[in-house]
Design a protein around this motif. Structure first.
Motif, short mmCIF file in Angstrom:
data_model
loop_
_atom_site.label_atom_id
_atom_site.label_comp_id
_atom_site.label_asym_id
_atom_site.label_seq_id
_atom_site.Cartn_x
_atom_site.Cartn_y
_atom_site.Cartn_z
N SER A 293 1.85 -10.12 -0.20
CA SER A 293 1.92 -11.41 -0.89
C SER A 293 0.58 -12.13 -0.86
CB SER A 293 2.99 -12.30 -0.24
OG SER A 293 4.27 -11.72 -0.36
N LYS A 294 -0.12 -12.04 0.27
CA LYS A 294 -1.43 -12.69 0.37
C LYS A 294 -2.43 -12.04 -0.59
CE LYS A 294 -4.86 -14.41 3.64
NZ LYS A 294 -5.24 -14.56 5.06
N ASN A 295 -2.41 -10.71 -0.67
CA ASN A 295 -3.31 -10.01 -1.60
C ASN A 295 -3.03 -10.42 -3.04
OD1 ASN A 295 -4.36 -8.63 0.60
ND2 ASN A 295 -3.03 -6.85 0.32
N ILE A 296 -1.76 -10.53 -3.38
CA ILE A 296 -1.38 -10.94 -4.74
C ILE A 296 -1.87 -12.35 -5.03
CG2 ILE A 296 0.64 -11.64 -6.11
CD1 ILE A 296 2.08 -9.15 -5.02
N THR A 297 -1.72 -13.24 -4.05
CA THR A 297 -2.14 -14.64 -4.24
C THR A 297 -3.65 -14.74 -4.47
OG1 THR A 297 -0.31 -15.43 -2.87
CG2 THR A 297 -2.17 -16.93 -3.18
N ILE A 298 -4.44 -14.00 -3.67
CA ILE A 298 -5.90 -14.04 -3.81
C ILE A 298 -6.33 -13.52 -5.17
CG2 ILE A 298 -8.07 -13.10 -2.93
CD1 ILE A 298 -6.76 -13.02 -0.15
N ALA A 299 -5.79 -12.37 -5.57
CA ALA A 299 -6.18 -11.77 -6.85
C ALA A 299 -5.76 -12.65 -8.02
CB ALA A 299 -5.55 -10.38 -6.99
N ASP B 234 -3.09 9.41 -3.93
CA ASP B 234 -2.77 10.83 -4.10
C ASP B 234 -1.26 11.07 -3.99
OD1 ASP B 234 -5.45 11.48 -4.43
OD2 ASP B 234 -5.76 11.74 -2.27
N GLY B 235 -0.50 10.14 -4.53
CA GLY B 235 0.95 10.31 -4.56
C GLY B 235 1.66 9.95 -3.28
N LYS B 236 0.93 9.54 -2.26
CA LYS B 236 1.54 9.20 -0.98
C LYS B 236 1.42 7.70 -0.72
CE LYS B 236 2.27 13.57 -0.29
NZ LYS B 236 3.64 14.12 -0.46
N LEU B 237 2.46 7.13 -0.15
CA LEU B 237 2.46 5.70 0.17
C LEU B 237 1.79 5.49 1.52
CD1 LEU B 237 3.49 3.02 -1.03
CD2 LEU B 237 5.53 3.26 0.40
N VAL B 238 0.63 4.80 1.50
CA VAL B 238 -0.14 4.57 2.73
C VAL B 238 -0.60 3.11 2.76
CG1 VAL B 238 -0.95 6.96 2.85
CG2 VAL B 238 -2.30 5.25 1.61
N LEU B 239 -1.07 2.68 3.92
CA LEU B 239 -1.63 1.33 4.04
C LEU B 239 -3.09 1.34 3.59
CD1 LEU B 239 -0.23 0.06 7.47
CD2 LEU B 239 0.46 -0.68 5.18
N ASP B 240 -3.46 0.34 2.80
CA ASP B 240 -4.86 0.22 2.38
C ASP B 240 -5.14 -1.25 2.08
OD1 ASP B 240 -7.41 1.06 1.84
OD2 ASP B 240 -6.99 1.59 -0.25
N TRP B 241 -6.42 -1.60 2.10
CA TRP B 241 -6.81 -2.99 1.83
C TRP B 241 -6.52 -3.35 0.38
CZ3 TRP B 241 -7.74 -5.80 5.95
CH2 TRP B 241 -8.18 -5.17 7.11
N GLY B 242 -5.88 -4.50 0.20
CA GLY B 242 -5.62 -4.99 -1.15
C GLY B 242 -4.37 -4.46 -1.79
N GLY B 243 -3.47 -3.86 -0.99
CA GLY B 243 -2.22 -3.38 -1.56
C GLY B 243 -1.46 -4.51 -2.25
N GLY B 244 -1.01 -4.27 -3.47
CA GLY B 244 -0.30 -5.29 -4.24
C GLY B 244 -1.11 -5.84 -5.40
N VAL B 245 -2.43 -5.63 -5.37
CA VAL B 245 -3.29 -6.17 -6.44
C VAL B 245 -2.96 -5.53 -7.79
CG1 VAL B 245 -5.68 -6.29 -7.25
CG2 VAL B 245 -5.14 -6.86 -4.89
N CYS B 246 -2.48 -4.28 -7.77
CA CYS B 246 -2.13 -3.60 -9.02
C CYS B 246 -1.00 -4.33 -9.76
CB CYS B 246 -1.72 -2.16 -8.76
SG CYS B 246 -3.11 -1.07 -8.36
#
Length: 454
Positions: free
Chosen positions: A239-245, A283-295
């Motif tokens: 949610s925070k990533n979405i708000t910033i973007a 690569d088709g796998k769900l992983v943690l990464d910086w900025g998740g949700g910006v898409c």
């Protein structure tokens, strides 16, 4: 006749010689008087303080006393418009080297070769001679004081913006910003401190023009499109990533022919910009990464741009179709790899407004209405579901004949997306947008091969 001319010439030469002799005698006498004096020559000033006729000690005392008087009140005021800021002597450790200045005053006409000394004495008699104050002060403290005043003057420019309330558009005016030119202000302060105190100095201030003016928005008269998607507000990092973007693409003007780049405005998704780790597909796998949700923000903007009849310049689908937009209407982005871009293909400015609140992202695109275009529909055609195949994997640690589902697999999809434009209630044009294929993932079943001993 020649005799009379020669006699007249000799008389004139004799007269000029006598004048020159008296002038030279007077000049040499005056110079001799200067030479034997142990006082500072008349006509000499330290700053604006006359010290002629004084001994070095007398001049030193006078300079000190005058300096004390000058700093009883603030020696310098910086001003801007109606505001005034005093700079006290103690603020910058302001002091004066009276002994050095008195010695400099005494040295006038006494240093150098005879011709230089004579010339300097002559100029002093007739035109005066001023020794610069050359006050001593703490440069670092002066910079700190000036910066503090500059911070008080500084103001950010504020662009003109649109306000949309009750289906009505109003324009909020721009505001010019101001920034003190510290380098030029400090240079002017240095000049003042070497010339005369007390002094009042106007700050050197530059105007900072706003990037968007009211006139840029004057042709905008309607809401071209609006699109909303929902997200899980309980996932705090996402949610925070979405708000910033979303904030980074709010209040953006795109001029005719300009291309809007999502990555350019949103910037890199790094922790230093406030982004958090959240789930993303890599690569088709769900992983943690910086900025998740910006898409989700870029996908929401993609749909708003489609409905506003903008030209799509760059767009990539995800590895798996996300659930927050219809199939084939997503736009994946990644730092330095994938961008979403669209061009303002209209003949007028457009304006992007966006907000993220509670569990919704809403993006508005404003522009000039086109009476010939009464509507736009986005259509997903030729949709096809691709069922996953089953892959078996032997497991020597599992009892012979037993089966365990390791991964359920995922369905794949194919879809072709079109933009349909409507004029006067009739379809006027169908535009191909994209063909997307989301590959299926195999269902994996482990089969036991371990033979149990009896």
């Amino acid at each position: 006749m020649n005799f009379l001319v020669n006699k007249r010439t000799r008389n004139i030469a004799l007269f000029l010689g006598i004048i020159t002799l008296f002038s030279s005698t007077g000049f040499l006498a005056a110079n001799a008087a200067f030479t034997i004096s142990d006082k500072i020559y008349d006509g000499i000033l330290v700053g604006d303080l006359p010290v002629g006729g004084l001994s070095i000690e007398e001049a030193k005392k006078k300079i000190k006393e005058n300096f004390k008087k000058q700093i009883t009140a603030p020696p310098i005021y910086l001003t801007y418009k109606t505001k005034r800021w005093p700079i006290e002597a103690k603020d910058i450790d302001l002091d004066i080297d009276a002994e050095k200045l008195a010695q400099q005053a005494y040295n006038v006409g006494r240093v150098g070769n005879i011709m230089n000394r004579v010339q300097e004495r002559y100029c002093t008699i007739h035109y005066g001679n001023t020794i610069p104050l050359a006050l001593q002060y703490n440069q670092a403290k002066l910079q700190d004081v000036a910066k503090s005043i500059a911070d008080a003057v500084y103001s950010n420019p504020q662009s003109s913006s649109l306000l949309y309330q009750n289906s009505k558009i109003s324009i909020l005016p721009e505001r010019t910003g101001y920034n003190v030119d510290l380098e030029k202000t400090l240079a002017a302060l240095s000049t003042v401190l070497n010339t005369k105190i007390p002094a009042t100095l106007e700050l050197v201030v530059n105007e900072l023009p706003p990037s968007v003016l009211s006139q840029d928005l004057s042709g905008i008269d309607s809401l071209l499109s609006v699109y909303t998607t929902q997200f899980d507000s309980h996932n705090e990092n996402r949610s925070k990533n979405i708000t910033i973007a979303t904030k980074n693409i709010n209040n953006i003007l795109v001029r005719p022919g300009e291309t809007f780049s999502f990555n350019q405005y949103v910037g890199e998704r790094l922790s230093e910009y406030g982004y958090q780790e959240a789930p993303v597909f890599i690569d088709g796998k769900l992983v943690l990464d910086w900025g998740g949700g910006v898409c989700q923000v870029s996908s929401t903007l993609y749909n708003a741009a489609l409905l506003a009849d903008m030209g799509i310049e760059e767009r990539t689908s995800h590895f798996h179709p996300p659930s927050y937009v219809p199939l084939g209407r997503d736009a994946a982005v990644a730092d330095n790899l994938l961008d979403f871009k669209f061009k303002n293909t209209s003949s007028n400015n457009i304006y992007i407004s966006s907000e993220a609140s509670n569990n919704e992202i809403t993006i508005y695109i404003f522009g000039k209405s086109n009476p010939a275009l009464t509507g736009i529909r986005i259509v997903g055609a030729n949709q096809k579901v691709i069922e996953p195949t089953t892959a078996f994997k032997e497991d020597p640690n599992l009892e012979l004949g037993k089966q365990v589902v390791e991964y359920e697999g995922q369905k794949g999809f194919e879809v072709t997306t079109y933009r349909v434009k409507i004029a006067n209630g009739q379809e006027s044009k169908q535009e191909f947008l994209a063909y997307d294929e989301f590959q299926a993932e195999d269902k994996i079943i482990r089969i036991g091969t371990k033979i149990l001993s009896k």
